[in-house]
Scaffold this active site. Structure first.
Site, mmCIF file in Angstrom:
data_model
loop_
_atom_site.group_PDB
_atom_site.id
_atom_site.type_symbol
_atom_site.label_atom_id
_atom_site.label_comp_id
_atom_site.label_asym_id
_atom_site.label_seq_id
_atom_site.Cartn_x
_atom_site.Cartn_y
_atom_site.Cartn_z
ATOM 1 C CB ILE A 1 -4.801 -2.891 -4.306
ATOM 2 C CG1 ILE A 1 -3.455 -2.300 -3.868
ATOM 3 C CG2 ILE A 1 -4.639 -4.116 -5.154
ATOM 4 C CD1 ILE A 1 -2.675 -3.198 -2.940
ATOM 5 C CG PHE B 1 1.276 11.190 0.158
ATOM 6 C CD1 PHE B 1 1.617 12.527 0.161
ATOM 7 C CD2 PHE B 1 1.191 10.528 1.363
ATOM 8 C CE1 PHE B 1 1.900 13.192 1.346
ATOM 9 C CE2 PHE B 1 1.477 11.182 2.555
ATOM 10 C CZ PHE B 1 1.827 12.529 2.542
ATOM 11 C CG ASP C 1 -5.179 7.097 12.464
ATOM 12 O OD1 ASP C 1 -6.308 6.927 12.983
ATOM 13 O OD2 ASP C 1 -5.034 7.326 11.259
HETATM 14 P P1 AMP Z 1 -2.913 3.701 2.914
HETATM 15 O O1 AMP Z 1 -2.478 4.917 2.178
HETATM 16 O O2 AMP Z 1 -1.783 3.011 3.624
HETATM 17 O O3 AMP Z 1 -4.072 3.944 3.824
HETATM 18 O O4 AMP Z 1 -3.423 2.655 1.792
HETATM 19 C C1 AMP Z 1 -4.626 2.814 1.100
HETATM 20 C C2 AMP Z 1 -5.248 1.463 0.829
HETATM 21 O O5 AMP Z 1 -4.385 0.694 0.006
HETATM 22 C C3 AMP Z 1 -5.466 0.623 2.080
HETATM 23 O O6 AMP Z 1 -6.689 0.873 2.702
HETATM 24 C C4 AMP Z 1 -5.430 -0.809 1.510
HETATM 25 O O7 AMP Z 1 -6.684 -1.147 0.984
HETATM 26 C C5 AMP Z 1 -4.440 -0.681 0.386
HETATM 27 N N1 AMP Z 1 -3.102 -1.100 0.831
HETATM 28 C C6 AMP Z 1 -2.141 -0.316 1.373
HETATM 29 N N2 AMP Z 1 -1.046 -1.036 1.676
HETATM 30 C C7 AMP Z 1 -1.313 -2.308 1.324
HETATM 31 C C8 AMP Z 1 -0.590 -3.534 1.398
HETATM 32 N N3 AMP Z 1 0.635 -3.590 1.906
HETATM 33 N N4 AMP Z 1 -1.181 -4.659 0.940
HETATM 34 C C9 AMP Z 1 -2.440 -4.609 0.453
HETATM 35 N N5 AMP Z 1 -3.169 -3.500 0.356
HETATM 36 C C10 AMP Z 1 -2.631 -2.352 0.787
#
Ligand code: AMP
Length: 933
Positions: A576, A581, A695
């Site tokens: 998704i 990382f 941030d």
């Molecule tokens: P992040 O590394 O936390 O920025 O996550 C990258 C992308 O994954 C985010 O922009 C969301 O689109 C998706 N994502 C991260 N965590 C979640 C979550 N708990 N539920 C749904 N989508 C998520």
């Protein structure tokens, strides 16, 4: 305006150009007075505060069609000074004092400017002048006492060799006392041992310096000169050469008997034992005869001790005691007189204070010979920072004083004892009890209920508060069964649209609650009921957040704050998103009590280094410390398996910025406000825990299927390797400029108040449905504009009350920004009275942002409607405009909202872009004001 008239003359004009010391004369040839050309303005001697002054006056109030001009002589511009300020002192007489004959009387006059490459002498042409401002008095003169007004206007983007100023009167009774024209400079300065030359303060400008005499730097030292004439953000540090030490802003020779061997900021040190006294400016001290130094020996030998190692804090049994222990330093300097000192401080995220008398060291902490000490009288609510230094007889020469630091809090495993129980009240069907504890832990209230059914509804709870529950069954004989595990449930915030009735919790018997403390009460009703449920609610005063970096071994932080999940309980279904990382998956997790739950799974891509693995998992050690409905909830981590994973609750609608862009115009301000309220509640919780996010931005907020918003992204590699918005600043760190408060950009002062600034930007993003803050202005332009007190304008259709709150969050002085607790209260109030959202904030083109694509002012820069539409990336409407007969820019400028809609522009985002652009085009003064508050 009274006083003796003197004969009209053109040349000798005592208009003052008095320059403040810090301000430089702009006029290279015009000396201290400037001649003005006068058309129906007259020189009049006026008495102000008892002193006679010559003024330029005009007072033709009784005839209409006045157009009287007064022009300065040619003012040469120093190259580099493209922004000048004009300070005028003037008097304006009240029109009412002239009676009914003065129908045409005005109370303002206009300031004009014309640039020129050469002096045109008396050749004055109105058409060459552009208007700078209308000058209006703050105080009007009515009687004999003259009210002198002072007004300063700044004119930018000057490029020719010089300019003229002109004053246009259109029927006012005005006396001009003085005009002072100046520009600002950042004065020559020495910072970080580098000399920076005097620099014209224009826009934020990078200036290179040179190291002072006898100093060198690794890179060229740099600093910025702000538009206000202040030096900001110095980068780089020069250091004194061997044999020289820092004294104030210069490098001075070491005194005789002292030496300094390296390029550093350190002071000169006394020559060590067995060396000959050195002469001034020595980089080393020669050994005495019969003594030798091998090539590997440092010239400073014998050296002061290095830092103590392996400092740990262990909770001891008994009340409030910790054992601090450490190992001797690696470098002891071969001296027998090694001792240690221990200091204690309490830090709250922004500032530290010493523990002082509040704690007790069981031995003298100043001159310890042992490598441990017991500290007592500690408070279980506080985190303490202990610093241990090693000393020897040469420590006084060591400017660095190496030390080891540990942050510790009492870590009790034994529960407090209930010391007494009292019956407060008894009734036919109820008993009220109270009890006291040997030691108060994070518990402020308890509630106990005895039930003979398998559910309970608990009312009158505090909104937005965590409650812990535990249930215990009792047999018909009254034998208590074991307690269920503790469950924490959170009441919802007040007035969030989707969940209004929040002060109620419903519990099934399976999910019981109660802190351990409750068990003592079980006997009260044991004999009466078949199934008895006890629960206690506890309100936890928030523990301060612990930075996992303070743990020497990050794995310990993970063990402390995070639950380990069996990898077999997790199944990944679909990618998704992508984080720094690795991929982010939607998946399911099997749980004991809740069956299969949908979760988000962040993975660590193969080929990672140990450092990356620790950075990746540090986000979990931070998230694991939080428990709030508006903070993304951590289910746990997988660390024991080859591929580390972080498992969090799944947020169906993904990142907030994308969600808003996809639903542009589909939500009411009330709904948007509900979302903002959630984010503010989450941020209040973080700030209560002394956690500074750094941030906060819509892209780092996630939205679930109920449109509840939760703050996420707690990476420790933050600031901010994983954020595409992160921009390297001159100090090498990354900062998302357009979301960050000026003090955090300028000198890294990140606090909850800087988070409040970012929250203001998030409010703007939400109300503008995910529009990019400051559009396509560059980061540099954004910083410059903010520095000059400009702020984002209200988004289209944004309730005034919400925009006012944004402006509060963007106060330059961080001390007067609202706190998150205030923000939550304000948003709650607005949600409770939706009519307060009816007043829409003005979009005032004169004081608002011009879209970057419309810069240029008057619309004439676009030769055709097509060119204009292309410039604002709306060329898909070319045909629609043509079909509607809109073929010239004049027609475009006349368009109203309904007209744009009738042409066929329906999407709210497109409407907005086109309408903003037209407003920007109409804005005459757009070249002067970007978005002034
Ligand atoms: P992040 O590394 O936390 O920025 O996550 C990258 C992308 O994954 C985010 O922009 C969301 O689109 C998706 N994502 C991260 N965590 C979640 C979550 N708990 N539920 C749904 N989508 C998520």
């Amino acid at each position: 305006i009274v006083s003796e008239r003197i004969s009209f003359c053109l040349n000798i004009l005592p208009l003052f150009f008095s320059f403040k010391e810090s301000l430089k004369s702009l006029f290279l040839c015009a000396s201290n007075s400037v001649n003005l050309f006068v058309f129906q303005w007259e020189i009049v001697q006026t008495v102000v505060n008892g002193s006679p002054l010559y003024t330029y006056s005009v007072c033709n109030v009784d005839s209409s069609d006045q157009d009287n001009w007064l022009r300065t002589t040619f003012i040469q511009r120093r190259s580099g000074a493209s922004r000048v300020s004009v300070e005028l002192q003037f008097v304006v007489r009240d029109c009412n004092t002239f009676g009914s004959s003065s129908v045409a009387c005005k109370e303002t006059f206009n300031l004009f400017l014309a640039e020129a490459d050469a002096d045109v002498g008396t050749n004055f042409r109105k058409g060459q002048f552009r208007k700078v401002a209308t000058i209006a008095p703050d105080e009007i003169t009515q009687g004999n006492v003259l009210k002198v007004n002072t007004e300063t206007k700044t004119v930018g983007s000057l490029s020719k060799k010089g300019f003229y100023l002109a004053f246009q009167d259109m029927g006012a009774c005005v006396a001009l006392l003085s005009a002072r024209v100046y520009y600002k400079t950042c004065p020559s300065t020495v910072q970080s041992l580098a000399v920076f030359p005097e620099t014209v303060a224009d826009s934020l400008r990078e200036v290179e310096g040179v190291c002072v005499e006898n100093a060198i730097g690794q890179a060229t030292p740099r600093i910025y000169c702000s538009a206000e004439g202040d030096w900001v953000v110095p980068v780089g540090q020069c250091q004194c050469l061997p044999g020289y030490e820092t004294t104030g802003d210069s490098c001075q020779e070491c005194k005789p008997g002292y030496f300094k061997s390296s390029v550093s900021l350190a002071s000169c040190q006394v020559c060590p034992r067995n060396t000959k006294p050195s002469s001034a400016g020595a980089s080393e001290c020669q050994c005495e005869d019969g003594f030798f130094r091998s090539p590997s020996d440092p010239p400073t030998s014998p050296s002061p001790p290095s830092a103590p190692r392996d400092l740990t804090a262990t909770t001891l049994s008994g009340e409030g005691r910790l054992l601090l222990s450490w190992s001797p330093p690696l470098v002891t300097g071969h001296r027998p007189d090694l001792t240690y000192s221990v200091a204690c401080s309490i830090c709250d995220g922004t500032a530290c204070s010493t523990c002082g008398e509040r704690i007790r060291f069981e031995t003298d902490p100043a001159e310890l010979r042992e490598t441990n000490i017991i500290v007592s009288d500690l408070d279980s609510h506080l985190n303490y920072t202990f610093t241990v230094e090693a000393h020897s007889g040469v420590s006084q020469f060591d400017p660095e004083r190496a030390s080891a630091t540990v942050t510790a809090a009492l870590d009790y495993t034994d529960p407090p004892k209930v010391t007494s129980i009292h019956l407060e009240k008894s009734g036919p069907t109820s008993l009220s009890l109270s009890w006291s504890l040997s030691r108060e832990r994070d518990v402020t209230t308890y509630t106990v209920r005895i039930l003979d059914k398998s559910f309970v509804q608990i009312t009158d709870l505090t909104p937005d508060t965590p409650y812990i529950f535990k249930v215990q069954a009792l047999s018909p004989e009254g034998t208590p069964g074991s307690f269920s595990t503790e469950h924490e449930f959170h009441t919802s915030p007040l007035a969030e649209p989707q969940i209004q009735n929040n002060s109620t919790a419903v519990l099934g018997a399976v999910v019981g609650v109660a802190v351990i403390l409750l068990a003592v009460l079980a006997f009260v009703v044991l004999r009466r009921r078949l199934v008895t449920a006890h629960f206690t609610s506890t309100v936890n005063p928030l523990q301060a957040y612990v930075d996992p970096h303070t743990y020497e071994d990050p794995n310990i932080a993970i063990q402390k704050f995070v639950t380990e999940i069996d990898p077999n309980a997790i199944a990944k279904h679909k990618v998704i998103g992508v984080g720094e990382f690795g991929e982010v998956f939607r998946g399911v997790m099997k749980t004991q009590g809740r069956g299969e739950v949908t979760v988000a799974i962040k993975t660590l891509k193969p080929g990672y280094s140990e450092k990356q693995r620790q950075d990746f998992l540090s986000e979990a050690s931070i998230m694991g410390q939080f428990s709030h409905p508006n903070i993304i909830h951590l289910e746990g981590v997988v660390t024991k398996f080859k591929h580390a994973m972080i498992v969090t609750e799944y947020m169906e609608n993904g990142a907030l910025d994308t969600y808003l862009k996809d639903h542009d115009g589909e939500m009411s301000p009330y709904q948007l406000l509900g979302m903002l309220r959630g984010i503010a509640a989450g941020m209040k919780y973080l700030s209560d825990m002394s956690y500074v996010h750094r941030d906060l931005a819509a892209r780092n907020v996630l939205v679930n299927s109920n449109l509840e918003c939760k703050v996420s992204d707690f990476g420790l590699s933050r600031v901010l390797e994983d954020d595409a918005e992160g921009t390297y600043t001159t100090r090498g760190g990354k900062i998302p400029i357009r979301w960050t408060a000026p003090e955090a950009i300028a000198y890294r002062k990140f606090t909850s108040a800087s988070d409040v600034w970012s929250f203001g930007i998030v409010m703007w993003e939400v109300m503008a449905f995910g529009e990019r803050p400051y559009w396509d202005m560059s980061n540099h332009e954004v910083m410059k504009a903010i520095n000059e007190a400009f702020r984002l304008p209200a988004p289209m259709d944004c309730p005034s009350a919400i925009y006012q709150l944004m402006l509060q969050c963007w106060q330059q002085d961080r001390a007067i920004r609202p706190r998150f607790a205030d923000i939550v209260n304000i948003l709650d109030k607005l949600l409770r009275s939706p009519e307060s959202l009816k007043t829409i904030a003005d979009f005032d083109p004169r004081v608002s942002i011009r879209l970057p694509s419309t810069s240029g002012g008057d619309g004439t820069m676009f030769r055709s409607v097509t060119e204009w539409l292309e410039s604002i990336k709306m060329s898909q409407y070319k045909e629609s405009f043509a079909r509607a007969g809109i073929t010239t820019m004049e027609q475009v400028l006349a368009l109203r909202h309904e007209d744009i809609r009738n042409i066929g522009v329906r999407l709210p985002g497109h409407m907005k872009r086109i309408a903003y652009s037209i407003l920007g085009l109409k804005d005459e003064s757009s070249s002067l004001s970007v978005f002034a508050v």
